[in-house]
Design an enzyme around this catalytic site. Structure first.
Site, PDB file in Angstrom:
ATOM      1  N   GLU A  84      -6.134  -8.331  -0.052  1.00  0.00           N
ATOM      2  CA  GLU A  84      -6.854  -7.981   1.223  1.00  0.00           C
ATOM      3  C   GLU A  84      -8.190  -7.691   0.931  1.00  0.00           C
ATOM      4  O   GLU A  84      -8.405  -6.768  -0.050  1.00  0.00           O
ATOM      5  CB  GLU A  84      -6.075  -6.676   1.674  1.00  0.00           C
ATOM      6  CG  GLU A  84      -4.697  -6.976   2.222  1.00  0.00           C
ATOM      7  CD  GLU A  84      -4.217  -5.661   3.203  1.00  0.00           C
ATOM      8  OE1 GLU A  84      -4.956  -5.025   3.660  1.00  0.00           O
ATOM      9  OE2 GLU A  84      -2.927  -5.670   3.075  1.00  0.00           O
TER      10      GLU A  84
ATOM     11  N   GLU B 137       0.718  -1.464   0.106  1.00  0.00           N
ATOM     12  CA  GLU B 137      -0.066   0.038   0.094  1.00  0.00           C
ATOM     13  C   GLU B 137       0.882   1.338   0.201  1.00  0.00           C
ATOM     14  O   GLU B 137       0.679   2.372   0.906  1.00  0.00           O
ATOM     15  CB  GLU B 137      -0.916  -0.120   1.116  1.00  0.00           C
ATOM     16  CG  GLU B 137      -2.211  -1.081   1.233  1.00  0.00           C
ATOM     17  CD  GLU B 137      -3.198  -0.976   2.055  1.00  0.00           C
ATOM     18  OE1 GLU B 137      -2.960  -0.379   3.285  1.00  0.00           O
ATOM     19  OE2 GLU B 137      -4.030  -1.968   2.003  1.00  0.00           O
TER      20      GLU B 137
END
Ligand SMILES: *[C@@H]1O[C@H](CO)[C@@H](O)[C@H](O)[C@H]1NC(C)=O
Length: 418
Positions: free
Chosen positions: A303, A203
């Site tokens: 995720e 991320e």
């Protein structure tokens, strides 16, 4: 780098005559023919207050950095050793395999690999990671190693180790991160029967970082992994730019081999998303299938969750409220977080169980549109919608993972009875 690239081209040319895709990729997992079905071992080597509130209760720490800073090296070492040695055990890997999972994604911070002198962080994680890889081998689970925190933070989230500002790329932090990947690859890439893949950085935030730097890092990181292994898959996160953005980048035509794009799909981190009805959540989940399928490289949803709200205690940061009940800045009341704040899967309201069951099955349908998925997380202390283990034990995640109580949700009108 140049040498590694040349080697990749040679490998690619040789592979044309080899019809066996597994052999062609040189990987212990067939990312073309099989689907990644995995769980994230969140909150293990990178603390997150909302996953293990008991470690943060009554203190002022907001992340692993301040947790170790507040305790000092000796006490932090003792506390974290106790945590590392108990949060995940061999029995977890055995149960993952029994549930039909084939991958565990394991987040780790740079400080476990290439610590910086000025940091309060403590080390010792790698012994436990070594053990985990052994347990995975015995259980038949593959491992995706995931660098989750970079120096100065790549996103400012607590899950980068350091909550607050985004500073990755400043000073020496870029090459310190490449160095952490080098150490990770040198230690684990040879265990390619288990370690199928290494994620270069979780991320990175496109809004706080130079996207050109994020792209360059994929090349530098890929070359660094290739110095240790010609085949280990190299996972790049989409930097929240979405899957279509990356078509044309680092694909098989670009001289890089075995790249996996990782996108994360949550519908709980903005006021508009937590306001969606259960059917709107399903529609949005399903809309991802075509984007995933259209990617020009292996693509996973690395995720995702069963949660439809951000009510889980401290999900938005230590001591922070929730958008859903209007206790987070710039949000307004949608509904009550009672029974959603802290609890167990068994203690969830029936209506929430029903909605979650439909939502998870729809996501399983949509997220297998390309290379598969990795649920966040395997377990939590008290956030039931994020607890794959208990959700599966309770029958709210299907067994086998391909069976459906509510089939074809992405191709039929939504009809949740609740
Ligand atoms: C998960 O299950 C264990 C064992 O039954 C239980 O102790 C724990 O509270 C549960 N946690 C959640 C979040 O459901």
């Amino acid at each position: 780098m140049v040498f590694a690239k040349a080697l990749a081209v040679v490998t690619a040319c040789l592979s044309i005559v080899d019809a066996n895709p597994l052999k062609r990729q040189g990987l212990a997992f067939d990312f073309d023919g099989d689907k990644v079905r995995g769980v994230n071992l969140g909150g293990w080597f990178v603390l997150e207050p909302w996953i293990t509130p008991s470690l943060f209760e009554g203190g002022t720490a907001v992340d692993e950095y301040t947790f170790t800073q507040n305790l000092g090296k000796d006490a932090a070492q003792a506390a974290l050793k106790a945590h590392w040695g108990s949060w995940i055990s061999e029995a977890d890997f055995t149960e993952m395999a029994r549930f039909g999972l084939n991958h565990a994604r394991i987040p780790i911070g740079y400080w476990a690999l290439a610590p910086l002198l000025e940091d309060p962080y403590v080390q010792g994680q790698l012994e436990y990671l070594d053990a985990a890889i052994g347990w995975a081998r015995t259980a038949g689970i593959k491992v995706m190693l995931d660098l989750h925190g970079a120096p100065l933070s790549q996103n400012g989230f607590d899950n980068s180790g350091n909550y607050g500002s985004i500073g990755w790329g400043q000073g020496d932090s870029y090459w310190q991160t490449v160095n952490a990947i080098r150490i990770l690859a040198e230690r684990y890439a040879s265990q390619s029967d288990v370690v199928t893949s290494i994620e270069l950085l979780n991320e990175p935030a496109n809004w706080g970082l130079d996207v050109g730097m994020i792209k360059q890092y994929v090349y530098d990181g890929w070359g660094t992994v290739r110095d240790s292994s010609g085949t280990t898959a190299v996972v790049m996160h989409d930097a929240f730019l979405g899957v279509p953005y990356w078509n044309g980048f680092a694909n098989s035509a670009s001289g890089l081999n075995n790249i996996i794009l990782d996108t994360h799909i949550y519908q709980v981190f903005s006021p508009g998303e937590v306001a969606r009805t259960p059917c709107e959540h399903i529609k949005n989940a399903c809309s991802n299938a075509v984007l995933l399928a259209g990617s020009d490289k292996w693509t996973i949803v690395g995720e995702w969750t069963g949660a439809q709200t951000d009510c889980a205690k401290w999900l938005n940061g230590f001591n922070k409220g929730a958008r859903y009940d209007g206790t987070f800045p710039d949000s307004s009341y949608i509904g009550n977080c009672q029974n959603k704040y802290q609890g167990t899967v068994d203690g969830m309201l029936d209506v929430d169980k029903t909605n979650l069951e439909y939502f998870i099955e729809a996501q399983l349908d949509a997220y297998e549109a390309h290379s598969g998925w990795v649920f966040w997380a395997w377990k939590t202390e008290s956030a039931p919608e994020w607890h794959f283990q208990n959700l599966t034990r309770a029958g709210l995640i299907p067994q086998p993972l391909t069976s459906r109580k509510h089939p074809n949700q992405c191709s039929t009108a939504c009809h949740i009875p609740s």
